[in-house]
Design a protein around this motif. Sequence first.
Motif, mmCIF file in Angstrom:
data_model
loop_
_atom_site.group_PDB
_atom_site.id
_atom_site.type_symbol
_atom_site.label_atom_id
_atom_site.label_comp_id
_atom_site.label_asym_id
_atom_site.label_seq_id
_atom_site.Cartn_x
_atom_site.Cartn_y
_atom_site.Cartn_z
ATOM 1 N N MET A 1 68.232 -11.502 -16.641
ATOM 2 C CA MET A 1 68.966 -12.183 -18.160
ATOM 3 C C MET A 1 70.259 -11.743 -16.969
ATOM 4 O O MET A 1 71.049 -10.917 -16.866
ATOM 5 N N LYS A 2 71.380 -12.881 -17.356
ATOM 6 C CA LYS A 2 72.354 -13.357 -17.522
ATOM 7 C C LYS A 2 72.990 -13.057 -18.764
ATOM 8 O O LYS A 2 72.699 -12.615 -19.680
ATOM 9 N N LEU A 3 74.114 -11.399 -18.175
ATOM 10 C CA LEU A 3 75.131 -10.688 -18.888
ATOM 11 C C LEU A 3 76.396 -11.615 -19.211
ATOM 12 O O LEU A 3 76.766 -11.993 -18.124
ATOM 13 N N SER A 4 77.451 -11.724 -20.536
ATOM 14 C CA SER A 4 78.604 -11.745 -20.415
ATOM 15 C C SER A 4 79.566 -11.241 -19.417
ATOM 16 O O SER A 4 78.745 -10.129 -18.803
ATOM 17 N N ASP A 5 80.229 -12.213 -18.888
ATOM 18 C CA ASP A 5 81.713 -11.504 -18.357
ATOM 19 C C ASP A 5 81.851 -9.869 -18.577
ATOM 20 O O ASP A 5 81.544 -8.815 -17.710
ATOM 21 N N ILE A 6 82.472 -10.788 -19.506
ATOM 22 C CA ILE A 6 82.956 -8.936 -20.375
ATOM 23 C C ILE A 6 81.708 -7.934 -20.441
ATOM 24 O O ILE A 6 82.078 -6.507 -20.312
ATOM 25 N N ALA A 7 80.518 -8.303 -20.733
ATOM 26 C CA ALA A 7 79.535 -7.125 -20.472
ATOM 27 C C ALA A 7 79.332 -6.202 -19.591
ATOM 28 O O ALA A 7 79.333 -4.825 -19.234
ATOM 29 N N GLU A 9 81.440 -6.568 -17.168
ATOM 30 C CA GLU A 9 82.901 -5.404 -16.719
ATOM 31 C C GLU A 9 82.531 -4.140 -16.960
ATOM 32 O O GLU A 9 83.028 -3.254 -16.724
ATOM 33 N N ILE A 10 82.740 -4.135 -18.346
ATOM 34 C CA ILE A 10 82.339 -2.862 -19.212
ATOM 35 C C ILE A 10 81.100 -1.825 -18.534
ATOM 36 O O ILE A 10 80.715 -1.221 -18.696
ATOM 37 N N LEU A 11 79.398 -2.381 -18.436
ATOM 38 C CA LEU A 11 78.814 -1.695 -17.010
ATOM 39 C C LEU A 11 79.113 -1.189 -16.145
ATOM 40 O O LEU A 11 79.336 -0.165 -15.410
ATOM 41 N N GLU A 12 80.544 -2.039 -15.690
ATOM 42 C CA GLU A 12 81.117 -2.385 -14.075
ATOM 43 C C GLU A 12 81.880 -0.403 -14.631
ATOM 44 O O GLU A 12 81.762 0.844 -13.375
ATOM 45 N N ALA A 13 82.714 -1.086 -14.883
ATOM 46 C CA ALA A 13 83.260 -0.005 -15.189
ATOM 47 C C ALA A 13 82.722 1.879 -16.140
ATOM 48 O O ALA A 13 83.527 2.886 -15.772
ATOM 49 N N LEU A 14 81.599 1.503 -16.903
ATOM 50 C CA LEU A 14 81.048 2.889 -16.967
ATOM 51 C C LEU A 14 80.449 3.237 -15.651
ATOM 52 O O LEU A 14 80.335 4.421 -15.106
ATOM 53 N N TRP A 15 79.971 2.600 -14.373
ATOM 54 C CA TRP A 15 78.858 2.797 -13.774
ATOM 55 C C TRP A 15 79.820 3.626 -12.780
ATOM 56 O O TRP A 15 79.765 4.664 -12.356
ATOM 57 N N THR A 32 87.490 -1.447 -22.185
ATOM 58 C CA THR A 32 88.273 -2.665 -23.146
ATOM 59 C C THR A 32 86.801 -2.689 -24.212
ATOM 60 O O THR A 32 85.877 -3.083 -24.229
ATOM 61 N N LEU A 33 87.186 -3.089 -26.079
ATOM 62 C CA LEU A 33 86.454 -3.192 -27.223
ATOM 63 C C LEU A 33 86.323 -4.434 -26.931
ATOM 64 O O LEU A 33 87.393 -4.870 -26.983
ATOM 65 N N GLU A 34 85.059 -4.464 -27.156
ATOM 66 C CA GLU A 34 84.190 -5.648 -27.241
ATOM 67 C C GLU A 34 82.939 -6.261 -28.359
ATOM 68 O O GLU A 34 82.280 -5.573 -27.612
ATOM 69 N N ASP A 35 83.111 -5.922 -29.459
ATOM 70 C CA ASP A 35 82.354 -5.346 -29.780
ATOM 71 C C ASP A 35 80.944 -6.430 -29.760
ATOM 72 O O ASP A 35 79.973 -5.880 -29.793
ATOM 73 N N SER A 36 80.485 -7.435 -29.527
ATOM 74 C CA SER A 36 79.594 -8.632 -29.602
ATOM 75 C C SER A 36 79.191 -7.978 -27.953
ATOM 76 O O SER A 36 77.814 -8.161 -27.419
ATOM 77 N N ALA A 37 80.080 -7.443 -26.930
ATOM 78 C CA ALA A 37 79.491 -7.000 -25.367
ATOM 79 C C ALA A 37 78.920 -5.982 -25.679
ATOM 80 O O ALA A 37 77.636 -5.850 -25.052
ATOM 81 N N LYS A 61 71.752 1.727 -15.648
ATOM 82 C CA LYS A 61 72.946 1.361 -14.420
ATOM 83 C C LYS A 61 72.259 0.698 -13.308
ATOM 84 O O LYS A 61 73.705 0.600 -11.721
ATOM 85 N N GLU A 62 71.086 0.681 -12.948
ATOM 86 C CA GLU A 62 70.134 -0.303 -11.890
ATOM 87 C C GLU A 62 71.149 -1.553 -12.350
ATOM 88 O O GLU A 62 71.746 -1.642 -10.900
ATOM 89 N N TYR A 63 71.510 -1.948 -12.977
ATOM 90 C CA TYR A 63 71.852 -3.058 -12.872
ATOM 91 C C TYR A 63 73.273 -3.498 -13.061
ATOM 92 O O TYR A 63 74.422 -3.816 -11.895
ATOM 93 N N ALA A 64 74.389 -2.610 -13.687
ATOM 94 C CA ALA A 64 75.912 -2.026 -12.951
ATOM 95 C C ALA A 64 75.934 -1.769 -11.242
ATOM 96 O O ALA A 64 76.544 -1.885 -10.663
ATOM 97 N N GLN A 65 75.224 -1.384 -10.588
ATOM 98 C CA GLN A 65 74.819 -0.719 -9.467
ATOM 99 C C GLN A 65 75.104 -2.324 -8.494
ATOM 100 O O GLN A 65 75.590 -2.316 -8.027
ATOM 101 N N GLY A 66 74.179 -3.118 -9.311
ATOM 102 C CA GLY A 66 73.547 -4.381 -8.672
ATOM 103 C C GLY A 66 75.584 -4.996 -8.585
ATOM 104 O O GLY A 66 75.623 -5.671 -7.142
ATOM 105 N N THR A 67 75.612 -5.365 -9.925
ATOM 106 C CA THR A 67 76.985 -5.794 -10.168
ATOM 107 C C THR A 67 78.147 -4.989 -9.315
ATOM 108 O O THR A 67 79.060 -6.164 -8.592
#
Length: 79
Positions: A1-7, A9-15, A32-37, A61-67
Amino acid sequence: MKLSDIAEEILEALWISQEEKGNVETSLKKITLEDSALTELTKIGYITVEDDKVRLLNKGKEYAQGTVRRHRLAERLMV
């Protein structure tokens, strides 16, 4: 599944916050607050949002690690 760029970035920051800084959850104020993401990530089960805290779930976490890995490899290639 392809996530939006903002989503992504949020996963990366959380990881990074969780794995490198030892935070189990992060305040919404620190990302970064982005309600849709946030909605996108919540619906697919990558994060949970309670009050103003965001927690990265195992699936996220798994997806974020790959990102993070892809981004760091790209940075190395550019240098």
